[in-house]
Design an enzyme around this catalytic site. Structure first.
Site: not given
Length: 320
Positions: A50-52
């Protein structure tokens, strides 16, 4: 003044799956590291990054469960997102620079039009992967080329949108709420950009939250704050067994002698129907041995747990 050295954390074998509600601002790998430290675990990984800038469900695999993380990488996912209309960015999300703006005709975003647009993007569709992604080209991630100002040609990829809902955000005529259930490999950023193009005003993803992956739901997840405030026995109680990653698979149960032979990598004979993937258990005590496939009356080992891992899991279960 010399700082005192930190006490070294003593790691130990911990097995299972922890459903984490990852916060915004933390990378998936950093979140896994936090969970690993809180459980003092020897080994940990996740089942899909999951992207930041994204939050939500991140299954963290510990110990023996890491052997089956690939299963959830292949699973369908579900997301909730917010689309900012009338603004396109270099990355397709809120992290990029604004590259184009256009007026948003809010009166044209009727329920009928949004429903028609959702139908149009449901089913098998093609997406061009974004340059700001981890896909590799000649051993380098695409985002490395993008940061260097290089744009590469990317082939379209087919993905499946199982369900899609679009609705205006109350009191914000330039935003839409999106709910989507999709196949692996779907870029929600790209979906947002394509929806914006179809509306004629452009769009980017301003918020993203993963709500499901495979059989797991966000409502079952715990936060890092909850983990930090819990005792170690409480943390262990939140762990699901490694076989949770094999949800829905046909099961084969072997008696003690057959289980030992299977764990040594030997094929077993039996009256099992053909199946590409099965979860294999020992009968007494009931414990996951690994995964296999059944073909022509043979059970063929694919992914095996070590006897020590099985013993550790049984001890851990009884202790918690």
């Amino acid at each position: 003044m010399t700082a005192e050295p930190r006490a070294r954390v003593r790691r130990r074998p911990v097995h299972g799956v922890l459903l984490l509600d990852k916060p915004v601002g933390l990378s998936a790998q950093a979140a896994v590291s936090r969970v690993k430290a809180l459980l003092a675990a020897e080994k940990a990984g996740h089942t899909g990054t999951l992207d930041p800038l994204a939050s939500g469900l991140l299954p963290v695999c510990l110990g023996a469960a890491t052997k089956f993380a690939q299963v959830q990488l292949e699973a369908d996912k579900a997301y909730e997102a917010v689309l900012r209309l009338g603004v396109r960015t270099s990355t397709g999300d809120a992290e990029g620079e604004v590259i184009a703006t256009a007026p948003v005709e809010a009166e044209r975003l009727t329920p009928a039009r949004l429903a028609e647009l959702a139908r149009r993007f449901t089913g098998v569709i093609e997406q061009i992967p974004p340059m700001h992604s981890a896909l590799k080209k000649d051993g380098k991630a695409l985002y490395e080329y993008a940061r260097a100002g290089v744009e590469l040609e990317r082939a379209p990829r087919r993905v499946t949108i199982h369900a899609l809902e679009l609705e205006p955000l109350p009191h914000d005529p330039a935003a839409l709420r999106l709910r989507v259930r999709c196949s692996k490999g779907t870029y929600v950023r790209t979906l947002a950009e394509d929806l914006g193009a179809a509306l004629g005003c452009g769009a980017h993803l301003s918020a993203l939250r993963r709500t499901a992956t495979g059989p797991f739901e966000l409502a079952e997840a715990v936060t890092l704050e909850q983990l930090e405030q819990a005792t170690m026995p409480q943390r262990l109680q939140w762990l699901r067994p490694p076989e949770a990653l094999l949800h829905g698979w046909p099961q084969v149960t072997l008696e003690e002698g057959e289980a030992a032979r299977f764990l040594s990598g030997l094929r077993r004979r039996g009256r099992w129907p053909d199946a590409e993937a099965v979860a294999v258990f020992g009968a007494k005590p009931r414990a996951l041995l690994g995964s296999g496939r059944c073909q022509g009356g043979e059970l063929i080992p694919v992914r095996l747990l070590a006897p020590t891992e099985i013993a550790q899991w049984l001890t851990q279960t009884h202790a918690s």
